[in-house]
Design a protein around this motif. Structure first.
Motif, mmCIF file in Angstrom:
data_model
loop_
_atom_site.group_PDB
_atom_site.id
_atom_site.type_symbol
_atom_site.label_atom_id
_atom_site.label_comp_id
_atom_site.label_asym_id
_atom_site.label_seq_id
_atom_site.Cartn_x
_atom_site.Cartn_y
_atom_site.Cartn_z
ATOM 1 N N VAL A 57 0.842 -1.206 0.000
ATOM 2 C CA VAL A 57 0.000 0.000 0.000
ATOM 3 C C VAL A 57 0.873 1.250 0.000
ATOM 4 O O VAL A 57 0.647 2.190 -0.773
ATOM 5 C CB VAL A 57 -0.969 -0.011 1.202
ATOM 6 N N GLU A 58 1.876 1.258 0.860
ATOM 7 C CA GLU A 58 2.749 2.434 0.934
ATOM 8 C C GLU A 58 3.535 2.629 -0.361
ATOM 9 O O GLU A 58 3.718 3.762 -0.824
ATOM 10 C CB GLU A 58 3.668 2.337 2.153
ATOM 11 N N ALA A 59 3.997 1.544 -0.973
ATOM 12 C CA ALA A 59 4.712 1.663 -2.256
ATOM 13 C C ALA A 59 3.772 2.155 -3.352
ATOM 14 O O ALA A 59 4.164 2.979 -4.191
ATOM 15 C CB ALA A 59 5.331 0.322 -2.645
ATOM 16 N N PHE A 60 2.534 1.669 -3.343
ATOM 17 C CA PHE A 60 1.569 2.080 -4.359
ATOM 18 C C PHE A 60 1.295 3.581 -4.290
ATOM 19 O O PHE A 60 1.190 4.251 -5.316
ATOM 20 C CB PHE A 60 0.259 1.301 -4.182
ATOM 21 N N PHE A 61 1.191 4.101 -3.088
ATOM 22 C CA PHE A 61 0.846 5.514 -2.921
ATOM 23 C C PHE A 61 2.055 6.424 -2.772
ATOM 24 O O PHE A 61 1.895 7.620 -2.554
ATOM 25 C CB PHE A 61 -0.098 5.698 -1.731
ATOM 26 N N GLN A 62 3.254 5.886 -2.882
ATOM 27 C CA GLN A 62 4.442 6.735 -2.867
ATOM 28 C C GLN A 62 4.700 7.177 -4.302
ATOM 29 O O GLN A 62 5.323 6.468 -5.088
ATOM 30 C CB GLN A 62 5.651 6.005 -2.301
ATOM 31 N N VAL A 63 4.175 8.338 -4.626
ATOM 32 C CA VAL A 63 4.226 8.841 -6.004
ATOM 33 C C VAL A 63 5.030 10.130 -6.034
ATOM 34 O O VAL A 63 4.768 11.060 -5.274
ATOM 35 C CB VAL A 63 2.795 9.116 -6.535
ATOM 36 N N ASP A 64 6.022 10.159 -6.908
ATOM 37 C CA ASP A 64 6.772 11.385 -7.175
ATOM 38 C C ASP A 64 6.970 11.445 -8.690
ATOM 39 O O ASP A 64 7.778 10.697 -9.236
ATOM 40 C CB ASP A 64 8.108 11.374 -6.446
ATOM 41 N N TYR A 65 6.206 12.303 -9.336
ATOM 42 C CA TYR A 65 6.233 12.362 -10.801
ATOM 43 C C TYR A 65 7.644 12.615 -11.323
ATOM 44 O O TYR A 65 7.979 12.221 -12.447
ATOM 45 C CB TYR A 65 5.259 13.442 -11.304
ATOM 46 N N ARG A 66 8.519 13.249 -10.516
ATOM 47 C CA ARG A 66 9.880 13.567 -10.956
ATOM 48 C C ARG A 66 10.740 12.313 -11.070
ATOM 49 O O ARG A 66 11.678 12.279 -11.864
ATOM 50 C CB ARG A 66 10.532 14.554 -9.982
ATOM 51 N N GLU A 67 10.443 11.272 -10.261
ATOM 52 C CA GLU A 67 11.204 10.025 -10.332
ATOM 53 C C GLU A 67 10.886 9.236 -11.591
ATOM 54 O O GLU A 67 11.710 8.474 -12.072
ATOM 55 C CB GLU A 67 10.879 9.134 -9.125
ATOM 56 N N GLY A 68 9.668 9.387 -12.064
ATOM 57 C CA GLY A 68 9.259 8.683 -13.271
ATOM 58 C C GLY A 68 8.525 7.383 -12.977
ATOM 59 O O GLY A 68 8.620 6.806 -11.897
ATOM 60 N N MET A 69 7.805 6.949 -13.991
ATOM 61 C CA MET A 69 6.971 5.760 -13.890
ATOM 62 C C MET A 69 7.798 4.496 -13.646
ATOM 63 O O MET A 69 7.407 3.632 -12.854
ATOM 64 C CB MET A 69 6.153 5.613 -15.179
ATOM 65 N N ASP A 70 8.938 4.367 -14.290
ATOM 66 C CA ASP A 70 9.750 3.158 -14.141
ATOM 67 C C ASP A 70 10.265 2.993 -12.714
ATOM 68 O O ASP A 70 10.275 1.880 -12.182
ATOM 69 C CB ASP A 70 10.915 3.157 -15.132
ATOM 70 N N ALA A 71 10.659 4.087 -12.077
ATOM 71 C CA ALA A 71 11.122 4.019 -10.686
ATOM 72 C C ALA A 71 9.968 3.623 -9.763
ATOM 73 O O ALA A 71 10.149 2.817 -8.840
ATOM 74 C CB ALA A 71 11.706 5.353 -10.247
ATOM 75 N N TRP A 72 8.773 4.179 -10.027
ATOM 76 C CA TRP A 72 7.599 3.823 -9.235
ATOM 77 C C TRP A 72 7.291 2.338 -9.406
ATOM 78 O O TRP A 72 7.056 1.626 -8.436
ATOM 79 C CB TRP A 72 6.391 4.678 -9.641
ATOM 80 N N LEU A 73 7.279 1.851 -10.652
ATOM 81 C CA LEU A 73 7.003 0.434 -10.911
ATOM 82 C C LEU A 73 8.028 -0.476 -10.243
ATOM 83 O O LEU A 73 7.666 -1.501 -9.665
ATOM 84 C CB LEU A 73 6.988 0.152 -12.419
#
Length: 178
Positions: A57-73
């Motif tokens: 849950v915490e990883a899913f909602f840890q969003v920083d558009y500057r890091e990019g989608m690949d880092a979030w995934l």
């Protein structure tokens, strides 16, 4: 008019009774802190599964558009099951465009509230989620959700959030069991 007299012995007994009542009321109101109740030990499997849900849950909602989608995934998939990771990959492009458009930066603190259902390979948890900032299109910073942890390669992993229909079915079944 008649004089009313009370002996010293009667006064002592009266004040002793009042004192005992005050102490009893105080002890009753503070029984939990004066005499702590032992908390049940959570089984390691339940603890590991709830920890997996919290991490997902915490990883899913840890969003920083500057890091990019690949880092979030990468971050999300590191704590998710293979199926959960594939599910996220399938739907993230449209979501990420929205995050970039409004420059979303948020994080979450998840707290397990209750174990709803369990089998040897799956646990469903109700969790409380607190966001540092609302997601695009929402004003909410607090929410409750239901999430699944699955056992994969001898480890518990976050799988996915339950859909509205699944939540309704669980709540309906729970109310029927009561």
């Amino acid at each position: 008019m008649r004089d009313f007299t009370i002996s010293k012995k009667s006064l002592l007994v009266l004040f002793s009774l009042i004192g005992l009542i005050v102490v009893a009321v105080f002890a009753f109101q503070n029984a939990g802190t004066l005499f702590p109740q032992p908390t049940p030990t959570v089984s390691p499997e339940k603890h590991e599964a709830s920890a997996a849900v919290v991490a997902g849950v915490e990883a899913f909602f840890q969003v920083d558009y500057r890091e990019g989608m690949d880092a979030w995934l990468e971050r999300f998939c590191s704590v998710s099951s293979d199926a959960g990771c594939q599910y996220a990959k399938a739907g993230v492009k449209g979501l990420w465009k929205r995050y970039e458009a409004v420059q979303t930066v948020t994080s979450a603190k998840a707290t397990p509230l209750a174990l709803i259902r369990e089998t040897s390979e799956e646990q469903i948890w109700q969790v409380s989620i607190q966001l540092s900032k609302p997601l695009p299109g929402s004003e909410k910073t607090e929410e409750e959700a239901y999430a699944i942890a699955v056992q994969e390669n001898d480890a518990w992993k976050f799988d996915r959030f339950l859909m509205e229909q699944e939540i309704d079915a669980i709540q309906k079944q729970t109310s029927q069991e009561k």
